[in-house]
Design an enzyme around this catalytic site. Structure first.
Site, PDB file in Angstrom:
ATOM      1  N   SER A  25       0.806  -1.226   0.000  1.00 15.66           N
ATOM      2  CA  SER A  25       0.000   0.000   0.000  1.00 15.66           C
ATOM      3  C   SER A  25       0.837   1.274   0.000  1.00 15.66           C
ATOM      4  O   SER A  25       2.054   1.245  -0.056  1.00 15.66           O
ATOM      5  CB  SER A  25      -0.954   0.037   1.197  1.00 15.66           C
ATOM      6  OG  SER A  25      -0.226   0.248   2.399  1.00 15.66           O
ATOM      7  N   THR A  57      -1.465   0.638  -6.436  1.00 17.16           N
ATOM      8  CA  THR A  57      -1.524   0.043  -5.109  1.00 17.16           C
ATOM      9  C   THR A  57      -2.844   0.492  -4.484  1.00 17.16           C
ATOM     10  O   THR A  57      -3.777   0.850  -5.193  1.00 17.16           O
ATOM     11  CB  THR A  57      -0.287   0.440  -4.269  1.00 17.16           C
ATOM     12  OG1 THR A  57      -0.296  -0.298  -3.040  1.00 17.16           O
ATOM     13  CG2 THR A  57      -0.214   1.930  -3.995  1.00 17.16           C
ATOM     14  N   TYR A  58      -2.936   0.458  -3.166  1.00 13.71           N
ATOM     15  CA  TYR A  58      -4.139   0.937  -2.491  1.00 13.71           C
ATOM     16  C   TYR A  58      -3.737   1.873  -1.363  1.00 13.71           C
ATOM     17  O   TYR A  58      -2.624   1.802  -0.835  1.00 13.71           O
ATOM     18  CB  TYR A  58      -4.998  -0.223  -1.972  1.00 13.71           C
ATOM     19  CG  TYR A  58      -4.293  -1.121  -0.984  1.00 13.71           C
ATOM     20  CD1 TYR A  58      -4.422  -0.913   0.388  1.00 13.71           C
ATOM     21  CD2 TYR A  58      -3.496  -2.177  -1.408  1.00 13.71           C
ATOM     22  CE1 TYR A  58      -3.766  -1.725   1.293  1.00 13.71           C
ATOM     23  CE2 TYR A  58      -2.848  -2.997  -0.521  1.00 13.71           C
ATOM     24  CZ  TYR A  58      -2.983  -2.767   0.835  1.00 13.71           C
ATOM     25  OH  TYR A  58      -2.324  -3.570   1.733  1.00 13.71           O
ATOM     26  N   GLY A  73       5.689  -2.039   1.486  1.00  7.62           N
ATOM     27  CA  GLY A  73       5.871  -3.304   0.781  1.00  7.62           C
ATOM     28  C   GLY A  73       6.760  -3.123  -0.433  1.00  7.62           C
ATOM     29  O   GLY A  73       7.690  -2.317  -0.442  1.00  7.62           O
ATOM     30  N   GLY A  74       6.472  -3.875  -1.485  1.00  5.42           N
ATOM     31  CA  GLY A  74       7.278  -3.821  -2.702  1.00  5.42           C
ATOM     32  C   GLY A  74       7.349  -2.443  -3.319  1.00  5.42           C
ATOM     33  O   GLY A  74       8.358  -2.076  -3.934  1.00  5.42           O
ATOM     34  N   ALA A  75       6.284  -1.645  -3.159  1.00  2.05           N
ATOM     35  CA  ALA A  75       6.276  -0.284  -3.718  1.00  2.05           C
ATOM     36  C   ALA A  75       7.348   0.597  -3.079  1.00  2.05           C
ATOM     37  O   ALA A  75       7.759   1.594  -3.671  1.00  2.05           O
ATOM     38  CB  ALA A  75       4.898   0.354  -3.547  1.00  2.05           C
TER      39      ALA A  75
END
Length: 127
Positions: A25, A57-58, A73-75
């Site tokens: 997110s 993403t959100y 996260g990955g972002a």
């Protein structure tokens, strides 16, 4: 037929953190979410103006008035602190819903403090 148009954006905000160990997110100051009309867990597209990355993403709320804009996260690998971001949501509209439609644009300063909320009435969709 429905059309997909910009619903809202938070323009030129500053990335304040990156947490690779979070599930995912983007954390966004709750006040900015509210002013843009972005709901918690709503899908957002993020554009990093510094490196050209675009990703989906959100959104999750960060504490109000904190100025937090944090990739999780990955972002978190797609930006570094200080990068300028544009965060956008889109909506599906029927021709009837598009009459006199314009998106919401939230303008912030370099510390992600709210400067203004714009409605581009001079750019109304003509159907």
């Amino acid at each position: 037929m429905q059309r997909t148009l910009l619903l809202a954006k938070i323009h030129n905000c500053t990335l304040t953190g990156a947490n690779i160990n979070y599930v995912g997110s983007i954390s966004i100051d709750e006040i900015l979410l509210e002013k843009a009309g972005i709901l918690p867990y709503e899908q957002v597209q993020v554009v990093n103006s510094a490196n050209g990355q675009r990703f989906i993403t959100y959104a999750i709320p960060a504490p109000a008035h904190s100025g937090v804009i944090e990739l999780n996260g990955g972002a978190a690998r797609l930006g570094i602190i200080g990068d300028r971001l544009i965060i956008m949501t889109y909506g599906q509209f029927t021709p009837e819903e598009l009459k006199n439609y314009s998106p919401t644009v939230v303008i912030v300063d370099e510390k992600n403090r709210l400067l203004e909320v714009r409605r581009y009435d001079d750019l109304l969709v003509k159907v």
